[in-house]
Design a protein around this motif. Sequence first.
Motif, short mmCIF file in Angstrom:
data_model
loop_
_atom_site.label_atom_id
_atom_site.label_comp_id
_atom_site.label_asym_id
_atom_site.label_seq_id
_atom_site.Cartn_x
_atom_site.Cartn_y
_atom_site.Cartn_z
N THR A 137 0.84 -1.19 0.00
CA THR A 137 0.00 0.00 0.00
C THR A 137 0.88 1.25 0.00
N PRO A 138 0.30 2.39 -0.29
CA PRO A 138 1.04 3.63 -0.04
C PRO A 138 1.38 3.73 1.45
N GLY A 139 2.41 4.49 1.78
CA GLY A 139 2.71 4.75 3.18
C GLY A 139 1.53 5.40 3.86
N LEU A 140 1.31 5.05 5.13
CA LEU A 140 0.17 5.60 5.86
C LEU A 140 0.41 7.07 6.19
N VAL A 141 -0.66 7.84 6.18
CA VAL A 141 -0.61 9.28 6.44
C VAL A 141 -1.44 9.58 7.68
N ASP A 142 -0.80 10.09 8.72
CA ASP A 142 -1.49 10.43 9.96
C ASP A 142 -1.79 11.93 9.93
N LEU A 143 -3.05 12.26 9.76
CA LEU A 143 -3.44 13.67 9.60
C LEU A 143 -3.44 14.43 10.91
N HIS A 144 -3.42 13.71 12.03
CA HIS A 144 -3.49 14.40 13.33
C HIS A 144 -2.49 13.74 14.27
N SER A 145 -1.33 14.36 14.39
CA SER A 145 -0.27 13.81 15.24
C SER A 145 0.44 14.94 15.97
N HIS A 146 0.95 14.59 17.16
CA HIS A 146 1.81 15.51 17.91
C HIS A 146 3.20 14.90 18.10
N ILE A 147 3.53 13.96 17.24
CA ILE A 147 4.84 13.33 17.32
C ILE A 147 5.92 14.40 17.14
N GLY A 148 6.92 14.37 17.99
CA GLY A 148 7.98 15.36 17.90
C GLY A 148 7.76 16.60 18.74
N VAL A 149 6.49 17.00 18.93
CA VAL A 149 6.22 18.15 19.82
C VAL A 149 5.69 17.68 21.16
N GLY A 150 4.99 16.55 21.18
CA GLY A 150 4.63 15.88 22.43
C GLY A 150 5.47 14.62 22.51
N SER A 151 6.76 14.79 22.78
CA SER A 151 7.74 13.73 22.55
C SER A 151 7.66 12.61 23.58
N SER A 152 8.18 11.48 23.17
CA SER A 152 8.30 10.31 24.04
C SER A 152 9.78 9.97 24.18
N PRO A 153 10.24 9.65 25.43
CA PRO A 153 9.45 9.73 26.66
C PRO A 153 9.13 11.17 27.04
N ASN A 179 11.02 18.00 17.95
CA ASN A 179 12.15 17.24 18.47
C ASN A 179 12.51 16.15 17.47
N THR A 180 13.74 16.16 16.98
CA THR A 180 14.15 15.16 15.99
C THR A 180 14.58 13.85 16.63
N HIS A 181 14.54 13.77 17.96
CA HIS A 181 14.97 12.55 18.66
C HIS A 181 13.83 11.89 19.43
N ASP A 182 12.61 12.13 19.01
CA ASP A 182 11.46 11.46 19.62
C ASP A 182 11.59 9.95 19.40
N GLU A 183 11.43 9.18 20.47
CA GLU A 183 11.53 7.72 20.37
C GLU A 183 10.41 7.13 19.51
N SER A 184 9.38 7.92 19.24
CA SER A 184 8.22 7.40 18.53
C SER A 184 8.43 7.26 17.04
N TYR A 185 9.37 8.00 16.46
CA TYR A 185 9.51 7.98 15.00
C TYR A 185 9.70 6.56 14.47
N ARG A 186 10.65 5.83 15.03
CA ARG A 186 10.94 4.49 14.50
C ARG A 186 9.78 3.54 14.76
#
Length: 871
Positions: A137-153, A179-186
């Motif tokens: 399939t095409p890569g999934l697109v998340d239209l509503h995310s706070h990844i990187g600004v509401g970082s994990s941990p 934040n470019t080092h959010d643990e959530s990216y991978r």
Amino acid sequence: MDVKRSYMTIGRANREENSFSYRHGKLVVFPLLIIFCSLLISIALGFPEVSRLNDVPQGFDARLRATSERYEPGTNATLVQNAKIWTGSDHGKQVIHGDLLLHQGIIKAFGDIPKHILDGIDKDQLTVLDAKGAWVTPGLVDLHSHIGVGSSPQLRGAADTNSLHGTIQPWLRSLDGLNTHDESYRLSIAGGVTTAQILPGSANNIGGQAFVIKLRSTLERSAISKVIEPPHTLNGTTFAQSTPPRWRHMKHACGENPSRVYSATRMDSIWAFRQAYNEARKIRDAQNAYCTRAKDGDWEKLGEWPEDLKWEALVDVLRGRVKLAVHCYEPVDFDGIVRLTNEFEFPVASFHHAGSAYLVPDLLKKVYGGAPAVALFASNFRKKREAYRGSEFGPRILADNNIRVVMKSDHPVINSRYLLNEAALAFYYGLPANLALSSVTTVPAQAAGFDHRIGHIKEDIVVWDSHPLTLGATPVQSFIDGIPQIERPVVSLKPDSFQELPQTPNFDKEAAETVEYEGLPPLATRHEEEEVLFTNVRNFWVIEDEEIVDSFSVGQSTRRSLGSVLVQKGKVTCVQNAGQPSCINQENTDSMKRIDLEGGSLAPGLTTFGSAIGTDEIRLEPSTNDGPVFDPLQGPIPKIIGEDGFLIRAVDGLQFEGRNMLLAYRAGVTTAVTPPTGYGFAKGISAAFHTGATNALEKGAIIQEIAAFHVGINKAGAASVSTQIAALRNLLLSSAVIAHVASVQGEIPIVVHVENADIMATLLRLKDEIEAQTGGKLRLSFAGAAEAWRLALAIGKADVGVILTPSRSFPATWDQRRILPGPPLTYDTPLTVLFKNNVTVAIGSENEYDARNIRFDLAWRLWILSGCPGI
């Protein structure tokens, strides 16, 4: 789905950049100024420079692209062979069997790829991946995310989701806090998510500008290098105005969230919107007047160019250059925004959360410029008043009314690694399969204005281990800009049947009732039928000697040989396996109710643990809940409660017939184990109760008044970890505690809510210490337990139980950072490691709404276990 064989190839062309420039306040080239002003005037007359009907930027032709501007030299080309390619075309119904070529950051061809295209690639620079019939399939697109600004941990230094400096702030930009080092990216990439719109939070009515990013790391390692087509206004308003425009994005929010932060009513919020847009309108009109004078050649009266850096983004909203994402739940909020768009004449790209949108589809169509897409959760409802009428049938109902549906994560509210599961749940509850897959690919790409490059088979792809809408579908590999993202992926083992579209129930009746009752259809439990005959039963699971066994199994035999089970007055009175005498006789034929399971199973009811189900009805409405217990480490306990007042019992605060409870009951969850609500060290004593009961006095409603004694220990507590351990040691050696809960004598367990492996190690040492001093056996269990897998051998030897809550780990806090993610990143999961070390393991749910879906979570874990040798 329509299955075709097709051929598509993409040619080459070069794009030239126009070198003209214009600087504000200074005329560089008069003809250029007139052209620029002509554009602005056409916008004012309703002809935006970026057509609202065609989101493709001027000059962008995917068919003529030779290389993506995001291509990283040295990246191998990849040939994916023997795939079932879901393209996203034909309303999500097109499937092509064949191959796919990724080269120079884009998809060059798919289907039957001519030999001459492959001959043009050096064999040493070509990687071949045999998909063996797998879905792509095409890569999934998340239209509503706070990844990187509401970082994990979650750490204070990386909490950039919300600004608390005002309710109207269109000048803020999420990119400035990315934040470019959010643990959530991978982790998200490991779930097939390749693109996400990073929104500011919803504490503000206008929270600021959003940015759409690719999740992969770049060689530059910067935040801006992640952004797709960065807007020309990103670093100021001075740029070549003749350059084809690029979409900007912005977040608005209405309803409860801004009201909670700023103590403002909905009336205050709409006025704040109107006041802000009026300021923007003044600037826009002044700019249009400036351009009119320029076109008329009235140079003497031209004056300074009207602009204000704080409001320029909102001016672009009025000019149709901004894709607007609006957080709204209820009809009153939709109505306010609809009126606002028509008063100031600007479109909305998407409504988000939108729990009650399915009740007002005709209202949504009155938005200026046409109905927005609606971005929804699949089942995350009822945690606040404005979400209380949310329904799992909402996506299906909206689609039936020709409203475009998006499924989103609101990461980290839902771990976006499982964005596809949101689409699968929406499909289960009635959203057609083509629209379910489109809801996480093509539709969010359209809503963001980037479907000329993402959301279809154009740039990014995911190869799946099973049909994307099957339970637990997992990427074999994710490609972003042609680059494989998962190093040494672990492929989970699934049966061949998982390559087919799953069958789902018919929820026509439930969907109709949801609309009829405006989101709150009656859920009261029904009295037991006198006689119920279940026919076409494949498995009948029963509890024998504290184990669940299949009393009969007919495997994959034909429908005619499936079994039957007769239930009379709530008790099983007859079980008919294949070839055995029938459970039907002349006496009961007329009166009995018959239910055809169509090859399904009967099993004991499930048990939910981990959420506040039974004590909290609407989590964020205190008046609907039992409330938090006193914590002795946060302040003195009132004397009126007594010296042992921290041993609060959940049974005293139970409330029945809550919506989450009854929905769970209807989904086969018959028992709940819930402690009092506690956010610190003291949590109290849990109770086990029947989810289908109407009140605590009903026979069988309270299964166990005292189920376990609960405490919580973590680094974010009111006191140090060592202080919390000391408090627990004192409690366990206290005669008062022993008299109340008899934990040391082993009559009920102590459940410690703990995530960190180091704290668990200390607790195991404490267990040895207490047992040595008392001579008894301490029944101990860990709940939460994200890092328990690291101590699996020691936990097994100590005979300590583990309740994984949730069962799919996520590094939300520092205590949870050392997770074991499972396929495709690791072979093992916490569950498999614990099982291998003879640990008694259960799974739980953190959220009340999730209790009804626990059967899906259980099945998901079982498929992983089935591929693990020795279990």
